[in-house]
Design a protein around this motif. Sequence first.
Motif, mmCIF file in Angstrom:
data_model
loop_
_atom_site.group_PDB
_atom_site.id
_atom_site.type_symbol
_atom_site.label_atom_id
_atom_site.label_comp_id
_atom_site.label_asym_id
_atom_site.label_seq_id
_atom_site.Cartn_x
_atom_site.Cartn_y
_atom_site.Cartn_z
ATOM 1 N N LYS A 6 5.254 5.891 -0.427
ATOM 2 C CA LYS A 6 4.024 5.736 -1.194
ATOM 3 C C LYS A 6 2.923 6.406 -0.390
ATOM 4 N N GLU A 30 3.216 6.233 -6.030
ATOM 5 C CA GLU A 30 4.622 6.126 -5.648
ATOM 6 C C GLU A 30 5.463 7.066 -6.510
ATOM 7 N N GLY A 38 10.521 4.868 -4.983
ATOM 8 C CA GLY A 38 10.254 3.737 -4.101
ATOM 9 C C GLY A 38 10.484 4.004 -2.632
ATOM 10 N N TYR A 59 6.831 -1.454 3.781
ATOM 11 C CA TYR A 59 6.567 -0.069 4.141
ATOM 12 C C TYR A 59 5.912 -0.009 5.512
#
Length: 161
Positions: free
Chosen positions: A40, A57, A37, A108
Amino acid sequence: MMKKLWMAALLGLMLVLSGCSGEKAEDTGETAAVEEGQYKIEVFTAESTSEPVNTTEDPAVIEKLLESPDWERITEVPDGLVPEFGLRIWKKVEVNYNKTEESKEPEYEVIETITTFKDTDYIERVYSSNAVKGANIPVSVAAFYYKVPQEFLNTVRKLAE
């Protein structure tokens, strides 16, 4: 004389506080493994740069696609190269002070893009200004070229299928 002693003491204190022990990561057996996590990666084709054909991911795949010692840094690539695939690398935002509400989904930000070229083992790697906080980096300074191993290109092609 007293000023020099203070400077030497401050320098010594800075080295101690920064953890400068002269020990290399290879010596300690530590590796910088990609955590689940944390990143990605979106894969694009040259024809479709707005919509990714795949997103991963998977830490094992991401580790293959991030820079390794097998990458050879070069200063320039031949003219006339045709882009084949694009990779957009996202990194998880650890702390966002501007966020007003809590969300279960991690946030992100893009930290770099990588472009592969048809029939070559060259890539272009462009760092985002998000990678260096508070810096407005022009592309001419943030772009680097590498010659990468075939394993990297095979992984990208497999993701693009």
